[in-house]
Design an enzyme around this catalytic site. Structure first.
Site, short mmCIF file in Angstrom:
data_model
loop_
_atom_site.label_atom_id
_atom_site.label_comp_id
_atom_site.label_asym_id
_atom_site.label_seq_id
_atom_site.Cartn_x
_atom_site.Cartn_y
_atom_site.Cartn_z
N GLU A 293 0.90 -1.22 -0.12
CA GLU A 293 -0.18 -0.18 -0.11
C GLU A 293 0.71 1.29 -0.21
OE1 GLU A 293 -2.83 -0.59 -0.50
OE2 GLU A 293 -3.00 -2.65 -0.21
N CYS A 327 -1.41 8.75 4.09
CA CYS A 327 -1.45 8.33 2.69
C CYS A 327 -2.83 8.91 2.10
CB CYS A 327 -1.46 6.99 2.56
SG CYS A 327 -2.36 6.30 3.50
P1 NAD Z 1 9.29 5.35 2.77
O1 NAD Z 1 8.86 4.62 1.37
O2 NAD Z 1 10.39 6.24 2.74
O3 NAD Z 1 9.73 4.02 3.67
C1 NAD Z 1 8.76 3.04 4.05
C2 NAD Z 1 9.80 1.76 4.61
O4 NAD Z 1 10.50 1.40 3.66
C3 NAD Z 1 10.49 2.22 5.82
O5 NAD Z 1 10.72 1.10 6.76
C4 NAD Z 1 11.97 2.39 4.94
O6 NAD Z 1 13.08 2.13 5.70
C5 NAD Z 1 11.80 1.19 3.88
N1 NAD Z 1 12.71 1.42 3.04
C6 NAD Z 1 13.12 2.63 2.10
N2 NAD Z 1 13.86 2.24 1.15
C7 NAD Z 1 14.16 0.70 1.21
C8 NAD Z 1 14.92 -0.32 0.48
N3 NAD Z 1 15.55 0.22 -0.66
N4 NAD Z 1 14.70 -1.56 0.84
C9 NAD Z 1 14.04 -1.90 1.94
N5 NAD Z 1 13.09 -0.89 2.46
C10 NAD Z 1 13.18 0.12 2.11
O7 NAD Z 1 7.93 5.80 3.29
P2 NAD Z 1 7.48 6.49 4.59
O8 NAD Z 1 8.30 7.98 4.43
O9 NAD Z 1 8.00 5.91 5.96
O10 NAD Z 1 5.96 6.68 4.68
C11 NAD Z 1 5.38 7.57 3.89
C12 NAD Z 1 4.83 7.06 2.52
O11 NAD Z 1 4.01 5.91 2.89
C13 NAD Z 1 3.69 7.83 1.85
O12 NAD Z 1 4.05 7.86 0.46
C14 NAD Z 1 2.40 7.55 2.12
O13 NAD Z 1 1.45 7.91 1.21
C15 NAD Z 1 2.62 6.05 2.34
N6 NAD Z 1 1.61 5.16 3.03
C16 NAD Z 1 0.80 4.41 2.80
C17 NAD Z 1 -0.34 3.92 3.20
C18 NAD Z 1 -1.42 3.25 2.62
O14 NAD Z 1 -2.19 2.37 3.26
N7 NAD Z 1 -1.49 3.34 1.15
C19 NAD Z 1 -0.21 3.96 4.55
C20 NAD Z 1 0.72 4.92 5.36
C21 NAD Z 1 1.82 5.32 4.36
#
Ligand code: NAD
Length: 543
Positions: A293, A327
């Site tokens: 998501e 989000c």
């Molecule tokens: P992010 O993508 O920066 O990080 C999410 C997770 O991915 C973190 O744990 C991060 O450490 C990890 N990550 C980053 N790069 C990685 C890699 N190369 N390999 C493995 N793991 C990696 O997102 P964020 O800033 O924590 O959260 C915000 C984002 O999440 C926004 O885009 C928001 O819309 C989305 N979000 C979506 C929902 C939904 O249900 N659709 C809910 C909450 C947040």
């Protein structure tokens, strides 16, 4: 082994406390915040039940009070990733053999611990670690997480009860096996409940999990682990790994026993992970399940027949609660010229009453954004708006990171419905408005549908039922969660299963049976009560 079909207690959404002045809960929350702030805790990784304090010791600070230290966590490296995979695989056989009702009991107990003895501690951890006001914390880190656990167990039993028909002499059965291998759960910073659910949902169904939370959510993530352990989760079922994402990904996505990814975060990261898995597809024993998501650019479309007053209240809540770091946050709004002057006046007046500051002062509606990276990204969009001839900042626009990462709730009016601020996910307290001529409503519906690559949430405000019906159909694929006369945020487990399509994710509806199906590999079993004794079919006989 039990000789009975058990029924789980019916799942009911956890009622929220409101923390109004004079309530016992307000006093208890204030005590819990003071208690958390009075000490610096040490947060180890939890791998195979072992508490590991290796690697770099990193300090944790509230985003709204950078000179305060809440504690330290230990950031591991590649050796811990290998260890976590080994622990998950070692725990797998015994966990998968455990009867479902025993697994379910652990998560039901976790929900009761969370909403009981841990309630205020969890709220304090989420408020301080992620900069949430009491309400924003209560509805998700307590309410939503307990709902995920309780409804999850109920949905699991519904799935198990789903059985095929049987012909005469045959008994057909389906069993819902956990996946072969281990699951990798990667959670974002913005919801404690999501962190808990991404790791727990596959585990509930008999899988074992390597869980990597976002660095900025570790303070509350550690408490989720503590609650699950107190509820009786065996060692190795969920392994809390604190490493950089790519460090974990580089090892996990190469591993033959990698069986599934449960991800929530940005679209860019998800797409990168998916393509890595795709490249490695020949290396796995089984086709990994990919559930993600991701981002949103969520809309509020207002029709000329709408009431202006609820539009304003819902824009403020939808766009600015938790500093717009949802989000689902309303970040683009389309308002009719005929209502604009009354909406604008009321919106600006209401925003003047919105206070911003640290979470300990309960009169603050707005707190800080999560970290410096987010602060810099969001403030860059405000600068873009300030420098653009097509944009006018009518409220907010200020930001300051001296004491914490504070950004004022900002409203931008643009003359270009395709301006960058209308199309890109900002993930902060910035609402961009396009005011349309009333007779262009039809074109605006088209613009709403085609402006962004996301399709997570959206709302229509209107009184005219023909309009509601037509817009609901025309925007059918523009949002996985669609709201009529309500803000596009605040989905409740069991009531509005959450998830979006297009660029917003695989839409596997967290907490619902749709999500459950992704973590099992069904086995169909056919038993023949009277096997045939002759291979010949009747048509083979001669006339
Ligand atoms: P992010 O993508 O920066 O990080 C999410 C997770 O991915 C973190 O744990 C991060 O450490 C990890 N990550 C980053 N790069 C990685 C890699 N190369 N390999 C493995 N793991 C990696 O997102 P964020 O800033 O924590 O959260 C915000 C984002 O999440 C926004 O885009 C928001 O819309 C989305 N979000 C979506 C929902 C939904 O249900 N659709 C809910 C909450 C947040």
């Amino acid at each position: 082994m039990s000789d009975a079909f058990f029924h789980v207690p019916p799942a009911v959404n956890e009622p929220y406390l409101n923390f109004a002045p004079g309530t016992v809960e307000r006093a208890r929350l204030q005590e819990a915040i003071a208690e958390a702030k009075s000490k610096e805790i040490e947060i180890p990784m939890t791998i195979g039940g072992e508490k590991i304090k290796d690697g770099d010791r990193i300090s944790i600070h509230p985003p709204h009070e950078l000179n305060h230290t809440l504690g330290y966590y230990y950031k591991g490296g590649s050796e811990h990733v290998h260890k976590a995979i080994d622990a998950a695989l070692a725990a797998k056989n015994k966990w998968e053999q455990m009867p479902w009702q025993e697994r379910g009991a652990i998560f039901l107990k976790a929900a009761d611990l969370l909403t009981g003895p841990y309630r205020f501690k969890m709220n304090a951890a989420t408020m301080l670690g992620q900069s949430k006001n009491p309400w924003q914390s209560e509805i998700e880190s307590v309410g939503e997480l307990a709902d995920f656990w309780r409804f999850g167990v109920e949905e699991m039993t519904k799935m198990y009860a789903e059985q095929p028909v049987s012909a005469p002499n045959i008994w057909n059965r389906m069993e819902y096996r956990p996946l072969e291998g281990f699951i990798f759960a990667i959670s974002p910073f913005n919801f404690t409940a999501i962190a808990g659910n991404l790791s727990s949902a596959p585990a509930m169904l008999g899988n074992t999990v390597v869980w990597k939370p976002a660095e900025t959510q570790i303070y509350a993530a550690a408490l989720i682990m503590e609650i699950l352990e107190e509820a009786g989760l065996p060692a190795g079922v969920i392994n809390l790994l604190m490493v950089d994402g790519p460090v974990a990904g580089d090892i996990i996505f190469e591993h033959p026993d990698f069986a599934g990814l449960h991800f929530t975060g940005s679209t860019k990261v998800f797409q990168h992970l998916w393509s890595t898995i795709g490249k490695n597809i020949g290396k796995y024993r089984t086709y990994p399940r990919i559930v993600g998501e991701t981002g949103g650019k969520d809309f509020v479309l207002v029709h000329p027949t709408a009431d202006a007053v609820p539009v304003v209240a819902n824009l403020i809540r939808g766009a600015f609660e938790y500093q717009g770091q949802k989000c689902s946050a309303a970040s683009r709004a389309y308002l009719p010229q005929s209502l604009w002057s009354s909406i604008e006046g009321h919106l600006l007046a209401e925003l003047k009453t919105v206070k911003m500051g640290p979470v300990d002062d309960f009169t603050n509606f707005i707190n800080a954004v999560i970290d410096e990276r987010a602060f810099d990204k969001i403030s860059k969009y405000i600068t873009i708006a300030r420098d653009s001839d097509e944009c006018d900042i009518i409220a907010g626009g200020g930001y300051d990171k001296t004491e914490g990462y504070f950004i004022e709730p900002t409203v931008v009016v643009t003359t270009n419905p395709h301006h960058q601020l209308m199309e890109e996910e900002i993930f902060g307290p910035v609402l961009t408005i396009y005011v349309y001529e009333d007779d262009q409503f039809d074109e605006v519906v088209e613009i709403v549908d085609n402006t962004s690559s996301y399709a997570l949430t959206g709302a229509i405000f209107a009184r005219d039922r023909y309009v509601i019906e037509t817009v609901s159909n025309r925007l059918r694929h523009a949002a996985g969660n669609f709201y009529i006369n309500d803000k596009p945020t605040g989905a409740v487990v069991g009531q509005q299963p959450f998830g979006g399509s297009r660029g917003s994710g695989t839409n596997d509806k967290a907490g619902s049976i749709i999500n459950m199906y992704r973590w099992v590999s069904a086995r169909a079993i056919k038993e023949n009560m009277v096997p045939v004794k002759d291979y010949r079919y009747p048509f083979l006989s001669e006339d």
